[in-house]
Design a protein around this motif. Structure first.
Motif, PDB file in Angstrom:
ATOM      1  N   ALA B 166       0.639  -0.764   0.527  1.00  0.00           N
ATOM      2  CA  ALA B 166       0.106  -0.058   0.068  1.00  0.00           C
ATOM      3  C   ALA B 166       0.754   0.965  -0.039  1.00  0.00           C
ATOM      4  O   ALA B 166       0.693   2.227  -0.961  1.00  0.00           O
ATOM      5  CB  ALA B 166      -0.923  -0.003   1.459  1.00  0.00           C
ATOM      6  N   MET B 171       0.069   5.716  -0.612  1.00  0.00           N
ATOM      7  CA  MET B 171      -0.592   5.727  -0.244  1.00  0.00           C
ATOM      8  C   MET B 171      -0.124   6.765   1.003  1.00  0.00           C
ATOM      9  O   MET B 171       0.677   6.353   1.401  1.00  0.00           O
ATOM     10  CB  MET B 171      -1.556   4.463   0.507  1.00  0.00           C
ATOM     11  N   HIS B 175      -4.797   7.419   2.917  1.00  0.00           N
ATOM     12  CA  HIS B 175      -5.655   6.290   2.648  1.00  0.00           C
ATOM     13  C   HIS B 175      -4.902   5.250   3.318  1.00  0.00           C
ATOM     14  O   HIS B 175      -6.211   4.712   2.945  1.00  0.00           O
ATOM     15  CB  HIS B 175      -4.428   6.222   1.173  1.00  0.00           C
ATOM     16  N   HIS B 179      -8.559   2.434   3.032  1.00  0.00           N
ATOM     17  CA  HIS B 179      -7.880   1.046   2.198  1.00  0.00           C
ATOM     18  C   HIS B 179      -7.277  -0.260   2.949  1.00  0.00           C
ATOM     19  O   HIS B 179      -7.646  -1.256   2.233  1.00  0.00           O
ATOM     20  CB  HIS B 179      -7.214   1.935   1.097  1.00  0.00           C
ATOM     21  N   VAL B 180      -6.633   0.053   4.241  1.00  0.00           N
ATOM     22  CA  VAL B 180      -5.610  -1.131   4.604  1.00  0.00           C
ATOM     23  C   VAL B 180      -6.804  -0.831   6.041  1.00  0.00           C
ATOM     24  O   VAL B 180      -7.323  -2.326   6.263  1.00  0.00           O
ATOM     25  CB  VAL B 180      -5.012  -0.509   4.913  1.00  0.00           C
TER      26      VAL B 180
END
Ligand SMILES: Nc1ncnc2c1ncn2[C@@H]1O[C@H](COP(=O)(O)OP(=O)(O)OP(=O)(O)O)[C@@H](O)[C@H]1O
Ligand SMILES: [Mg+2]
Lengths: 282, 268
Positions: B166, B171, B175, B179-180
């Motif tokens: 990522a 990222m 982010h 997203h994670v």
């Protein structure tokens, strides 16, 4: 010896054309109990812009560790990493990294996995997805865009990973045994696919593998690392085979066999020496 | 085919249990076989009878008295779940991202979690009165810790390779959150969702039982006070059906939000 050919290889190259320059790299890990383990030591490695370099070495010799250092995920204990002539600090923004272990986001579909790199860079989500679909097509996975990673085969996941990395158009491509877990035929298909993509847009590639034949078939230059600990580069060979290449055909060529024999005969002694060193009590 | 069979067996278990209960509480064992007097194996005074329980339940729904109490319990459960889960998610995220904070509070979190919540009920009643909020508070103390531990774990357990990937994909911290960390925490949270919803209900009912003027727990408590076993069983029946319905809703939500997960059979 292969080691002797290192200097002339780079003598004529201008400094700025070096995408990656590792000089005097030593990487030492400190364990929980404070014990030290030196994975690599005294590594000098230069990769020219647009050059495809394969790194071959026995397991545990520090190939992944070197890639991590080039990616900026790991700071070397000694030595310098320079990217296009500039010393690297923090993450390497010019590099795309295809990891050895599973690195896809399991909660995102294939197309979302590929699109995410563009999305976080500010591309409009609709356009990012359109381009992600395009990239999935290039790696032959158009029909699998909506699948989640667990619904894909190991080889398909690696291809999604490749698209995920390439969509951001990195100038440097780090690949850690990308075809490692795949069968021989699939490796050849994937290798040809990789060469096609690379031919279309030449990036500096550091390609880690333990398969010498694969390294010769793909690369402009093959770098051999000795066995760890404190492993170093024990030889490198320029691969002058003509391009474009077809991996399965090139293995039949006499020139390929000559190279393979030459590298292997030099390598064998070193590898055996390396293993003996490793086995001796410290 | 398989589903139908499963459903059939599940219904069969209920039928057998109810049949045992029914005959045990309505058919006397004749005198002289086991003891001198004829007797019911399941004395209706202590066990009531299935028929009486169903009749009572039907009457409660028919006259409408139960709806108000159901509504109160549902409201308490929902509030306890939402507040507890929101708090658990926030604090779980916060602690997982701030190691120092987590280390400092670690013993206190463990202490608080080890506390039997029933002892808090009178205190909450004292602080928040006998209305719904003392029950909500009890549920919150249960739900919060379940969600907190799972979210904390979910954020900590993100694969280091996925995280490195990522970051290599550009990222930022924000982010990464979106997203994670968040999707990872969500999966862990969902694995505990059934438990969390169940505990929200337990908090509400136990709170009502220990002191209130409305709700299913209150109804059961009232019935017990006058040895109305039929009323107690009827309350338990309503509670059980209520739990199954809530659980079905949770399962539906869960399936919706975690489509990416491998199913047990490996196919979907
Ligand atoms: N975080 C770490 N802490 C301690 N030792 C480590 C750590 N990471 C790697 N090593 C050690 O460094 C050495 C090199 O590891 P590395 O992963 O780079 O090997 P590799 O060449 O990529 O091997 P393979 O071909 O099996 O992937 C190994 O001996 C490994 O045990
Ligand atoms: Mg490795």
């Amino acid at each position: 010896m292969g080691g002797a050919s290192v200097a002339p290889l780079h003598a004529g190259e201008a400094r700025h054309s070096r995408a990656v320059a590792l000089s005097g790299i030593r990487i030492t890990f400190t364990g929980r109990g404070g014990e030290q383990f030196t994975a690599v030591e005294g590594v000098d490695l230069h990769v020219a812009d647009g050059e495809f370099v394969a790194i071959v070495g026995p397991t545990g010799c520090g190939k992944s560790t070197l890639l991590n250092a080039t990616a900026g995920l790991l700071v070397p204990s000694a030595g310098t990493v320079a990217i296009f002539g500039e010393p690297l600090s923090g993450l390497n923004r010019r590099a795309g990294y295809l990891f050895q272990a599973e690195a896809l986001f399991p909660w995102k579909s294939a197309v979302d996995n590929v699109a995410i790199g563009l999305e976080v860079a500010g591309t409009d989500p609709g356009e990012a997805r359109a381009r992600a679909r395009d990239w999935l097509g290039r790696v032959g996975l158009s029909a699998f865009a909506e699948r989640y990673p667990h619904q894909l085969s190991g080889g398909q996941r690696k291809r999604v990973g490749l698209a995920q990395v390439l969509i951001r158009d990195p100038k440097i491509l780090l690949m850690d045994e990308p075809f490692g877990p795949l069968d021989a035929q699939t490796r050849q298909i994937m290798g040809n696919m990789l060469l096609d993509l690379w031919n279309a847009e030449r990036k500096a590639v550091m390609f880690v593998t333990h398969d010498l034949e694969e390294a010769i078939a793909l690369a402009d230059r093959v770098v051999i690392m000795g066995a760890g600990p404190a492993s170093r580069i024990i030889g490198e060979w320029r691969i002058g085979l003509p391009r474009p290449r077809d991996i399965s055909e090139i293995r039949m060529e006499p020139a390929f066999h000559a190279l393979h024999r030459e590298i292997w005969s030099a390598l064998r002694d070193e590898v055996v020496k390396g293993y003996r060193q490793a086995e001796e009590p410290a | 085919m398989k589903r139908a069979r499963l459903l059939f067996l599940q219904v069969l278990v209920a039928v057998v249990l109810i049949a045992v209960w029914h005959f045990g509480s309505t058919v006397k064992v004749p005198a002289g076989i086991v003891s001198q007097k004829a007797f019911y194996p399941l004395d209706p005074f202590f066990f009531s009878t299935p028929l009486a329980v169903f009749q009572r339940t039907w009457r409660d729904f028919y006259t409408g008295v139960i709806w108000y109490h159901l509504g109160i319990t549902l409201l308490e459960t929902a509030l306890a779940f939402v507040i507890g889960a929101a708090g658990g998610v926030l604090v779980g995220f916060w602690f997982a991202r701030k190691q120092m904070l987590a280390a400092v509070f670690d013993p206190y979190v463990k202490m608080a979690n080890a506390l039997p919540r029933v002892v808090l009920a009178p205190i909450f009643a004292l602080w928040l009165g006998l209305g719904i909020w003392s029950k909500v508070a009890l549920g919150v103390t249960l739900v919060f810790f379940i969600v907190f531990f799972n979210v904390y774990q979910g954020v900590k357990e993100v694969s280091p390779t996925v995280l490195a990937n990522a970051r290599m994909l550009g990222m930022s911290e924000r982010h990464l959150m979106r997203h994670v960390y968040w999707p990872s925490a969500l999966t862990w949270m969902f694995s505990s969702l059934h438990t969390a919803v169940g505990f929200a209900l337990v908090g509400a009912v136990v709170g009502e039982y220990l002191g209130s003027a409305a709700g299913l727990g209150y109804r059961i408590h009232q019935a017990e006070g006058v040895f109305d076993v039929t009323g107690v069983f009827s309350g338990m029946l309503v509670l059980a059906v209520f739990v199954i319905l809530i659980d079905a809703v949770v399962t539906a939500v869960e399936n919706r939000l975690t489509v990416w997960r491998p199913t047990a059979a490996g196919q979907s």
